[in-house]
Write a protein that holds these residues in place. Structure first.
Motif, PDB file in Angstrom:
ATOM      1  N   GLY A   1      64.021  33.322  65.893  1.00  0.00           N
ATOM      2  CA  GLY A   1      62.588  33.043  66.009  1.00  0.00           C
ATOM      3  C   GLY A   1      62.173  31.695  65.444  1.00  0.00           C
ATOM      4  N   LYS A   2      63.126  30.809  65.199  1.00  0.00           N
ATOM      5  CA  LYS A   2      62.790  29.488  64.638  1.00  0.00           C
ATOM      6  C   LYS A   2      61.821  28.731  65.552  1.00  0.00           C
ATOM      7  N   THR A   3      62.198  28.669  66.844  1.00  0.00           N
ATOM      8  CA  THR A   3      61.358  27.913  67.780  1.00  0.00           C
ATOM      9  C   THR A   3      60.014  28.609  67.975  1.00  0.00           C
ATOM     10  N   THR A   4      60.044  29.922  68.018  1.00  0.00           N
ATOM     11  CA  THR A   4      58.796  30.684  68.189  1.00  0.00           C
ATOM     12  C   THR A   4      57.826  30.382  67.043  1.00  0.00           C
ATOM     13  N   LEU A   5      58.318  30.422  65.824  1.00  0.00           N
ATOM     14  CA  LEU A   5      57.431  30.198  64.679  1.00  0.00           C
ATOM     15  C   LEU A   5      56.987  28.734  64.629  1.00  0.00           C
TER      16      LEU A   5
ATOM     17  N   VAL B   1      56.841  38.613  60.520  1.00  0.00           N
ATOM     18  CA  VAL B   1      56.448  38.557  61.934  1.00  0.00           C
ATOM     19  C   VAL B   1      57.272  39.601  62.673  1.00  0.00           C
ATOM     20  N   ARG B   2      56.582  40.508  63.311  1.00  0.00           N
ATOM     21  CA  ARG B   2      57.288  41.614  63.971  1.00  0.00           C
ATOM     22  C   ARG B   2      57.560  41.315  65.445  1.00  0.00           C
ATOM     23  N   ASP B   3      58.443  42.098  66.027  1.00  0.00           N
ATOM     24  CA  ASP B   3      58.789  41.900  67.431  1.00  0.00           C
ATOM     25  C   ASP B   3      57.629  42.378  68.300  1.00  0.00           C
ATOM     26  N   ARG B   4      56.940  41.453  68.913  1.00  0.00           N
ATOM     27  CA  ARG B   4      55.775  41.792  69.738  1.00  0.00           C
ATOM     28  C   ARG B   4      55.828  40.987  71.036  1.00  0.00           C
ATOM     29  N   ILE B   5      55.488  41.656  72.126  1.00  0.00           N
ATOM     30  CA  ILE B   5      55.540  41.012  73.448  1.00  0.00           C
ATOM     31  C   ILE B   5      54.696  39.742  73.487  1.00  0.00           C
TER      32      ILE B   5
HETATM   33  N1  LIG Z   1      58.256  37.914  66.913  1.00  0.00           N
HETATM   34  C1  LIG Z   1      58.794  37.976  68.142  1.00  0.00           C
HETATM   35  N2  LIG Z   1      58.460  38.982  68.987  1.00  0.00           N
HETATM   36  C2  LIG Z   1      59.014  39.056  70.221  1.00  0.00           C
HETATM   37  N3  LIG Z   1      59.900  38.197  70.706  1.00  0.00           N
HETATM   38  C3  LIG Z   1      60.287  37.164  69.919  1.00  0.00           C
HETATM   39  C4  LIG Z   1      59.756  36.996  68.599  1.00  0.00           C
HETATM   40  N4  LIG Z   1      60.330  35.901  68.060  1.00  0.00           N
HETATM   41  C5  LIG Z   1      61.162  35.400  68.989  1.00  0.00           C
HETATM   42  N5  LIG Z   1      61.151  36.159  70.100  1.00  0.00           N
HETATM   43  C6  LIG Z   1      61.954  35.957  71.330  1.00  0.00           C
HETATM   44  O1  LIG Z   1      63.328  35.965  70.937  1.00  0.00           O
HETATM   45  C7  LIG Z   1      64.057  34.944  71.593  1.00  0.00           C
HETATM   46  C8  LIG Z   1      64.626  33.989  70.531  1.00  0.00           C
HETATM   47  O2  LIG Z   1      63.544  33.389  69.843  1.00  0.00           O
HETATM   48  P1  LIG Z   1      63.562  31.828  69.492  1.00  0.00           P
HETATM   49  O3  LIG Z   1      64.015  31.029  70.659  1.00  0.00           O
HETATM   50  O4  LIG Z   1      62.277  31.503  68.868  1.00  0.00           O
HETATM   51  O5  LIG Z   1      64.710  31.843  68.385  1.00  0.00           O
HETATM   52  P2  LIG Z   1      65.503  30.613  67.777  1.00  0.00           P
HETATM   53  O6  LIG Z   1      65.848  30.987  66.390  1.00  0.00           O
HETATM   54  O7  LIG Z   1      64.748  29.356  67.974  1.00  0.00           O
HETATM   55  O8  LIG Z   1      66.795  30.596  68.703  1.00  0.00           O
HETATM   56  P3  LIG Z   1      67.926  29.458  68.779  1.00  0.00           P
HETATM   57  O9  LIG Z   1      68.819  29.719  67.617  1.00  0.00           O
HETATM   58  O10 LIG Z   1      68.592  29.690  70.093  1.00  0.00           O
HETATM   59  O11 LIG Z   1      67.225  28.137  68.677  1.00  0.00           O
HETATM   60  C9  LIG Z   1      63.084  34.279  72.532  1.00  0.00           C
HETATM   61  O12 LIG Z   1      63.220  34.893  73.800  1.00  0.00           O
HETATM   62  C10 LIG Z   1      61.718  34.585  71.946  1.00  0.00           C
HETATM   63  O13 LIG Z   1      60.705  34.619  72.918  1.00  0.00           O
END
Ligand SMILES: Nc1ncnc2c1ncn2[C@@H]1O[C@H](COP(=O)(O)OP(=O)(O)OP(=O)(O)O)[C@@H](O)[C@H]1O
Ligand SMILES: [Mg+2]
Length: 215
Positions: free
Chosen positions: A13-17, A174-178
């Motif tokens: 979730g790094k990129t998501t956050l 941050v929880r897993d949410r659509i």
């Molecule tokens: N809190 C959340 N709830 C639901 N889905 C999530 C959540 N956080 C991340 N995701 C989903 O999980 C997947 C991985 O998230 P993300 O790309 O943010 O991770 P990352 O740590 O940046 O990954 P990488 O190591 O590949 O860079 C993505 O499909 C994203 O949409």
């Protein structure tokens, strides 16, 4: 403020956050730059998508790789009020260089033992970086954890963190949410969705306050 989202585990979730917080920080009127140091370029794609959808405010984003990152971030910090670094999925030059220049480091992990096992090296990296940058603080953020309130993963992870003296546990989870996946697809933060998922918005707001607020 230079805030870095990093860690060796992929998909936490790094990129998501980083992208959610960049959009929220821009919305708060701050001059913010998102730095994507991951060759996968997910944060950059997110900003492209945001531009294509013409979502205001724009979020400036640059990709930076290699050892020069440290000097470049220091220089960019004179031109932007806030810098948010999305620091890739592996142990990398960029992750090390980014940690040295960051004020605050956030390591998202899913609440699993496999994720916790990756924290030893992050703890070491933060310790090494403290030699150059004594003001650095680092937190583990529980990310993508179960939305079921009966699951008490936070307390379990808190117990596991005693082995890592340089990492604290963030108050926000941050929880897993659509909503997070939906927002990512359209270059938005969850706070910009219509309709919003109030729980997702509350969680990211709480993290926002922790990232940019007083310690
Ligand atoms: N809190 C959340 N709830 C639901 N889905 C999530 C959540 N956080 C991340 N995701 C989903 O999980 C997947 C991985 O998230 P993300 O790309 O943010 O991770 P990352 O740590 O940046 O990954 P990488 O190591 O590949 O860079 C993505 O499909 C994203 O949409
Ligand atoms: Mg990523």
């Amino acid at each position: 403020m230079i805030a870095l989202f990093g860690g060796e585990k992929g998909g936490t979730g790094k990129t998501t956050l980083a992208t959610n917080l960049a959009a929220m920080r821009a919305k708060a009127g701050r001059d913010v730059l998102l730095i994507d140091t991951d060759p996968q370029g997910s944060a950059s794609y997110w900003t492209q998508c945001r531009d294509e959808e013409k979502i205001e405010p724009r979020v400036a984003c640059v990709q930076k790789f290699g050892k020069g990152l440290q000097a470049e971030v220091r220089d960019l910090a004179n031109r932007y009020q806030d810098i948010i670094i999305d620091a890739g999925g592996r142990e990398s030059t960029e992750l090390r260089a980014g940690i040295v220049v960051a004020d605050r480091v956030f390591v998202p992990i899913q609440p699993s033992q496999f994720d916790v096992w990756t924290l030893g090296r992050m703890d070491d990296m933060v310790k090494t970086a403290q030699g150059f940058n004594p003001n650095i603080n680092a937190w583990v953020v529980l990310s993508r954890s179960s939305p079921n309130p009966a699951v008490t993963e936070t307390a379990e992870v808190q117990g596991m963190l005693v082995d890592f003296p340089n990492l604290k546990l963030a108050r926000s989870t941050v929880r897993d949410r659509i909503a997070f996946r939906k927002a990512a697809r359209s270059g938005r933060s969850v706070a910009e969705l219509d309709p919003q998922d109030p729980k997702a918005s509350d969680e990211i707001r709480s993290l926002y306050e922790e990232v940019f607020g007083d310690k």
